[in-house]
Structure formats: C-alpha cells, structure tokens
Design an enzyme around this catalytic site. Structure first.
Site, PDB file in Angstrom:
ATOM      1  N   ASP A  39       0.881  -1.421  -0.196  1.00 23.05           N
ATOM      2  CA  ASP A  39       0.252   0.478   0.307  1.00 23.05           C
ATOM      3  C   ASP A  39       0.950   1.655   0.091  1.00 23.05           C
ATOM      4  OD1 ASP A  39      -2.376  -1.685   0.055  1.00 23.05           O
ATOM      5  OD2 ASP A  39      -1.673  -1.641   1.701  1.00 23.05           O
ATOM      6  N   GLU A  61       2.745  -1.303   5.103  1.00 18.15           N
ATOM      7  CA  GLU A  61       1.128  -1.579   4.026  1.00 18.15           C
ATOM      8  C   GLU A  61      -0.202  -0.590   5.974  1.00 18.15           C
ATOM      9  OE1 GLU A  61      -0.218  -4.558   1.647  1.00 18.15           O
ATOM     10  OE2 GLU A  61       1.256  -5.681   2.864  1.00 18.15           O
ATOM     11  N   LYS A 101      -4.237  -2.015   6.466  1.00 19.43           N
ATOM     12  CA  LYS A 101      -4.998  -1.835   6.093  1.00 19.43           C
ATOM     13  C   LYS A 101      -6.265  -1.968   6.621  1.00 19.43           C
ATOM     14  CE  LYS A 101      -2.969  -4.456   3.179  1.00 19.43           C
ATOM     15  NZ  LYS A 101      -3.910  -4.468   1.882  1.00 19.43           N
TER      16      LYS A 101
END
Length: 278
Positions: free
Chosen positions: A91, A111, A113
């Site tokens: 990401d 990342e 989430k």
C-alpha cells in the site's frame, strides 16, 4: 507525471508548514490520506537529515527481481515464475537508499489494512448479519492476504540483516482492549478484544513470531537452537488497539523511526556517503 506533481506539492506544503500537521490538519486521521502519501513525507525528512544520501520511492517490486535476489544467495532458489510481469505492490510502496556501491537497499515497506466495521455500524444504529438482527459481524479473512506480501519482501531481503516491514492495522477486528459503544437508541454494545468471532490479530502474529506488537522489530533477530543460528525477519505490526483511526502524525513518526533503524543497520555500507566532504 501525476504522482511526481503530487509528491512535489506535498513536499512544498511540508516545507511551508514545517511538517505533516500543515498538510493534513490538526485532526487529520488515517482515512483522510494514504500511507503512500505519508511515504513521500518520510523521504522528504530523510533527505533533509541526510543530504549526502540518495533516496527513492517506488510502488512495486517485480517477482522476477525477487527471484534474482534469491539466486544470488543460492542458485537453487528463485527458479519458479509462471507470470513474468507479476509484482508485489504494498500500500505504501517501498523506500530505498543507494549504498556506496550504487546498489539500492530497502529502508521501508508499509501497508495499512482496515478490517471490521462494527464500531461504525453500532454508532450509526445499523444491525448486521443475514437477517439484519445482529450487533456484530463475524470477522472475515481478507487480512490474511497480507502474509503474501510479507513473505515476498522477506525473500527479497533474505541477504539483509534488517526487515523494515510495517503493517498498520485499523478496525474492530484488531482490538487489544475491550470497549463499549453506544447505539443511537442508548443501548450499549460491548466488543470483547478476546472474542474469537471478532479478533484477527492472532492470524497475523505469525509474521512477527509472536513477538510484541506496536514494537519496532526492524533489526533481524538471530536465535540459537542447538548447533544452529536462525535469522528471523519479523514484520513490525502496529494497531490502535481500541478501534480508533490512525493519526497521520503517529504513522509518520513510526515510519521515520523504522527508516532510521534501517540506516543504522546499513551504516557501514553507506558510511562514506554520510561522512564525505565533511
């Protein structure tokens, strides 16, 4: 070109406001931005602190790059590839620094989430489930896909002594404390952090060998067992714990801290660039 202009705009705003506060505002939260944008701020700060070093940000690492890195360690590794153009796309992308041999070395992979909307649903008074008669939704397994990227970056960095992979978690599936949320009708719903229906943290801690979360685990751990020494590459897993959204400034601080830890581990290999012309 759009990404380059966006990065330049963020950089200019960062300089004018002396930090992330001016870009994202005093009450900036995770949903207002992305880890990719924050990564550009990380590079800006690193460039200011280490002007002799060269940094770059890229969005992906190709699978064939990972295989080539494995082959350099042992020719039996990195042999299998079915889709030649497949890539790993974290990401927040990948931040790298150029070492004294003009080789790019990874400083940071990020990342973020989100899983579990129970808090938002309760606050709005929404009921969930097949018959729309439940306060809580059983957690899904989408977050487990993070393991793939973690494993692939670990393969790519198998020759390194650091593993700067950050996983930011947000949502009701990642609680570390029990919380109570009030519905619009006044009824209070309790979310137990240790509920097997809700909590998915245990599905991710295999990526850090069960070591503490909210901890900088960037430096690889070397453990001895009998006559063997084993190197552990552990992801640094961060969660708000109480279901709140991440503050951008907190994320920025964590990302910078782990980037600097990477620089410390790589110290002798970038030392000449830091010290020359002083």
């Amino acid at each position: 070109m759009a990404k380059k202009n966006q990065s330049k705009r963020l950089t200019n705003q960062h300089k004018e406001s002396q930090g992330a506060v001016g870009i994202f505002g005093d009450e900036a939260k995770f949903h207002d931005t992305t880890v990719s944008k924050i990564s550009h701020l990380v590079i800006e700060q690193l460039e200011n602190e280490f002007p002799k070093l060269t940094f770059r940000h890229r969005t992906a690492i190709k699978k064939n790059e990972i295989n080539e890195a494995l082959k350099k360690i042992d020719p039996e590794l990195g042999q299998t590839l079915f889709v030649s153009n497949s890539s790993i796309i974290p990401d927040g992308g990948i931040i790298e620094v150029k070492d004294d041999n003009d080789i790019w070395r990874i400083l940071l992979v990020t990342e973020a989430k989100h899983q579990g909307k129970d808090i938002e649903n309760i606050q709005k008074g929404n009921l969930v489930g097949k018959n729309n008669n439940q306060d809580l939704m059983a957690a899904g397994n989408a977050i487990e896909r993070s393991h793939k990227n973690i494993s692939e970056i670990a393969n790519f960095m198998l020759h390194e002594s650091h593993f700067p992979y950050i996983l930011f978690l947000e949502g009701s599936n990642f609680l570390t404390e029990t919380i109570s949320i009030k519905r619009p009708d006044g009824r209070v719903v309790t979310l137990d952090y240790n509920s097997g229906m809700l909590n998915r943290l245990d599905r991710l801690t295999s990526a850090n060998y069960g070591m503490p979360i909210n901890t900088n685990l960037c430096k690889n751990k070397f453990v001895k067992h009998k006559d063997k020494t084993i190197m552990l590459q552990a992801a640094s897993i961060y969660t708000q714990g109480n279901g709140e959204k991440w503050d951008v400034r907190e994320m920025l601080d964590i990302m910078i801290e782990i980037s600097k830890t990477s620089l410390q581990v790589l110290g002798s290999e970038i030392f000449n660039q830091i010290t020359k012309d002083k």
